[in-house]
Design an enzyme around this catalytic site. Structure first.
Site, short mmCIF file in Angstrom:
data_model
loop_
_atom_site.label_atom_id
_atom_site.label_comp_id
_atom_site.label_asym_id
_atom_site.label_seq_id
_atom_site.Cartn_x
_atom_site.Cartn_y
_atom_site.Cartn_z
N CYS A 37 -7.88 8.01 -5.55
CA CYS A 37 -9.08 7.39 -6.14
C CYS A 37 -9.27 5.96 -5.66
O CYS A 37 -10.14 5.26 -6.13
CB CYS A 37 -9.04 7.47 -7.66
SG CYS A 37 -7.68 6.58 -8.38
N HIS B 122 -12.20 -6.35 -6.23
CA HIS B 122 -12.98 -5.57 -7.15
C HIS B 122 -14.48 -5.83 -7.02
O HIS B 122 -15.30 -4.96 -7.31
CB HIS B 122 -12.49 -5.84 -8.58
CG HIS B 122 -12.57 -4.62 -9.40
ND1 HIS B 122 -11.72 -3.55 -9.20
CD2 HIS B 122 -13.44 -4.25 -10.35
CE1 HIS B 122 -12.06 -2.60 -10.02
NE2 HIS B 122 -13.09 -2.99 -10.73
N GLU C 206 0.33 3.29 -7.54
CA GLU C 206 -0.26 2.16 -6.80
C GLU C 206 0.75 1.03 -6.60
O GLU C 206 0.42 -0.01 -6.04
CB GLU C 206 -1.52 1.66 -7.51
CG GLU C 206 -1.37 1.34 -8.97
CD GLU C 206 -2.70 0.96 -9.64
OE1 GLU C 206 -3.69 0.74 -8.93
OE2 GLU C 206 -2.72 0.89 -10.88
C1 PEP Z 1 -6.52 1.23 -6.68
O1 PEP Z 1 -5.74 0.28 -6.84
O2 PEP Z 1 -6.58 1.89 -5.62
C2 PEP Z 1 -7.44 1.63 -7.76
C3 PEP Z 1 -8.15 2.73 -7.68
O3 PEP Z 1 -7.54 0.81 -8.83
P1 PEP Z 1 -8.34 -0.59 -8.85
O4 PEP Z 1 -9.09 -0.70 -7.56
O5 PEP Z 1 -9.20 -0.55 -10.05
O6 PEP Z 1 -7.22 -1.58 -8.97
MG MG Z 2 -5.40 -0.48 -8.84
#
Ligand code: PEP
Ligand code: MG
Length: 596
Positions: free
Chosen positions: A524, A208, A453
């Site tokens: 996304c 992240h 996911e």
């Molecule tokens: C993902 O897992 O691709 C996503 C968009 O969520 P995050 O990166 O916030 O876990």
């Molecule tokens: Mg995610």
């Protein structure tokens, strides 16, 4: 010519180049701000006798965490070459030994129990005493231990306090932040007007922190072994986020070269901005809508200026970071309403809280706390359904913001239809209560979608399509869970590959299930923002992409170069392959044909 500076010991040092993972493109040049070297201010607090066990336990946990940190950095140091690896290895081993020394452990515990003081101040007092002893020794080798014991003590104290001890408030212009580890919560405190880039010794490309860097448009390099040992605060540093390099004390020539590159990148960015008001349309007229991912409310202006057609993913974790209490419904509503207003009638997809795993919120520490496998534990929707008041509060805020403009609700880490049904129930109950109180809310209720996911969710996409109103493919976690690769762990980063056939099959399976059920489906995850993958995603049937605003112009430019029919044929050829090397070659070849 080499730039040379004198160190504290009088030695002259020249340029040093460190390799790492370039996680956010661009070049930053500025003075080093070494976070770990900042002064520690610890407030001594008196405690009651009955609180001593708790303080001793906090201390033990902080020591255990320090051990884990040192093990990680030690492992990283092994990837260095020659004497650098050896020297850094010795130093870190010495730190680990000090951490286990009875003198330190018993000394701190004794001070907590006898003097009735908090763990932080007991650690500071003990390391002062130990290091004073070393500092008086005749032997220079032993004298040097004084500094090391202080570093070990500071590490423990940093682990004891929740907030970053050293914020980024008082930085010199264009500073480059260097640290052992930079958490997503740290990046949330970074002001791009003050900070021009960052680098850290730990961290993987898809974690992240990396996503936040791209989102803020800050060049960043993570996983840089030996970084902190090779730099002094204030020295000039170049962070090359495109090439994955950090250059400390660059030569004059190198500086000139990088300044030229910066100017060229600025020119390219300006050219791309001209695409702002043009649609995402392939050469043969296939429309692909482009949305922005938001990490922080302050980024909404960037989304608008990049020409985003809506917010495809609003991560609400920002509301819960860097604080010890929980935000109430009103506070959440204010933040969301500001974003909905700024988007002037364009859709905002709000994802409910996705903490746990690497995204921690202190206020929820008791729940997300010490799981053996946090990424498989109580995170995301699981946490929200366990703490229903949290979900209800978020639903309340989203429904109220939905009275100001179109919103959708997105649920993270869904694995079963029952979770979607429970969340829908929460939305309906909250809506009833709010209506009864005469509060204005979205009417009709917003669409409720799910993140795909988890591999099991992708494989059961048909079942989920009966319960959800839309899908958003989270390719970051999908890749992580499919391949069992921790996305924030740099030591296994080489295995993290969204072009693995297993990941691609899950994407294809999900898109087909959505198309059959006539559900909107978007991507996304970070794949959406990388032009390298654009043709493949379009070839697989994706018509909506959501990404960091910063990436939007480049992806739009790629879409406008494409012919969707040839992208579909190439996707077919790619899906027939079993080997990710062959897949990569087929995709790269296709992309090269476009730009050539
Ligand atoms: C993902 O897992 O691709 C996503 C968009 O969520 P995050 O990166 O916030 O876990
Ligand atoms: Mg995610």
């Amino acid at each position: 010519m080499k730039t040379k500076t004198k160190t504290k010991t009088g030695k002259t040092r020249g340029e040093r180049v460190f390799d790492g993972l370039g996680v956010s493109p661009g070049v930053a040049i500025g003075p080093a701000f070494v976070r770990e070297s900042g002064p520690l201010q610890v407030i001594e607090k008196s405690i009651a006798a009955k609180e001593t066990d708790g303080e001793v336990e906090r201390f033990a946990k902080a020591v255990a965490k320090a051990e884990r940190q040192l093990t990680k950095v030690r492992r990283k140091a092994e990837s260095l070459h020659g004497t650098a690896a050896e020297e850094l290895g010795y130093l870190l081993d010495a730190h680990r030994q000090m951490l286990g020394s009875r003198r330190l452990l018993d000394g701190v515990t004794g001070r907590i129990r006898k003097n009735l003081i908090n763990a932080e101040s007991a650690v500071m007092a003990e390391i002062d005493a130990i290091s004073a002893g070393f500092a008086q020794m005749d032997d220079p080798y032993l004298r040097a231990r004084a500094q090391e014991i202080r570093e070990v003590g500071h590490r423990i104290v940093r682990n004891l306090v929740d907030k970053p001890l050293h914020g980024f408030g008082s930085l010199a212009e264009d500073s480059i932040v260097l640290a052992e580890e930079i958490t997503p919560a740290d990046t949330a405190l970074m002001n791009p007007a003050k900070i021009s880039g960052f680098a850290s010794a730990l961290g993987g490309a898809e974690g992240h922190t990396a996503i936040m860097a791209r989102s803020l448009g800050l060049p960043a390099v993570l996983g840089v072994a030996g970084l902190l040992e090779g730099v002094q605060p204030g020295e000039t540093v170049i962070v090359d986020g495109t090439g994955g390099m950090v250059i400390v004390r660059p030569t004059k020539r190198r500086l000139e070269d990088y300044r030229k590159r910066q100017a060229e990148m600025a020119r390219q960015a300006k050219a791309l901005r001209r695409l702002r008001d043009l649609p995402g349309l392939t050469r043969d007229g296939t429309r692909v809508s482009l949305h922005a991912n938001l990490e922080l409310p302050s980024e909404v202006g960037q989304a608008v200026s990049a020409g985003a057609e809506g917010i495809g993913l609003l991560r609400t974790e920002f509301l819960f970071m860097n604080r010890t209490d929980l935000p109430g419904e009103d506070e959440q509503f204010e933040a969301l309403a500001g974003i909905v207003d700024a988007m002037s009638g364009q859709q905002v997809t709000v994802r409910t809280l996705d903490v746990g795993g690497e995204k921690l919120a202190s206020a929820l520490g008791d729940l997300t706390g010490d799981a053996v496998n946090p990424a498989l534990g109580l995170r995301a929707i699981r946490l929200s359904l366990k703490r229903r008041e949290l979900l209800d509060m978020q639903m309340g805020a989203i429904l109220r913001a939905g009275a100001r403009g179109p919103v959708r609700v997105l649920l993270p880490m869904i694995s079963t239809p029952a979770e979607v049904q429970a969340a829908r129930k929460s939305m309906q109950q909250v809506a009833r209560k709010l209506r009864k109180r005469g509060v204005k809310i979205a009417d009709p209720l917003p669409p409720l979608g799910v993140m795909i996911e988890v591999p099991g969710a992708a494989l059961a996409a048909d079942a989920l399509s009966q319960n959800a109103d839309f899908f958003a493919l989270g390719t970051n976690d999908l890749t992580m869970y499919t391949l069992a690769i921790d996305r924030s762990d740099e030591s296994v980063a080489y295995l993290y590959n969204p072009l693995h056939p297993a990941v691609l099959r899950l994407i294809q399976f999900t898109v087909q299930a959505a198309l059959r059920a006539r559900l909107p489906v978007s991507v996304c995850g970070e794949m959406a923002g990388d032009p390298r993958y654009t043709a493949l995603l379009i070839g697989l049937g994706v018509r909506e992409l959501s990404m960091a605003s910063f990436s939007l112009p480049r992806v739009k430019s790629r879409i406008r170069q494409l012919d969707s029919q040839t992208a579909i044929s190439r996707a077919h050829a790619i899906m027939d392959q079993h080997d990710s090397g062959r897949i990569t070659a087929l995709l790269d070849d296709f992309n090269e044909g476009l730009s050539g």
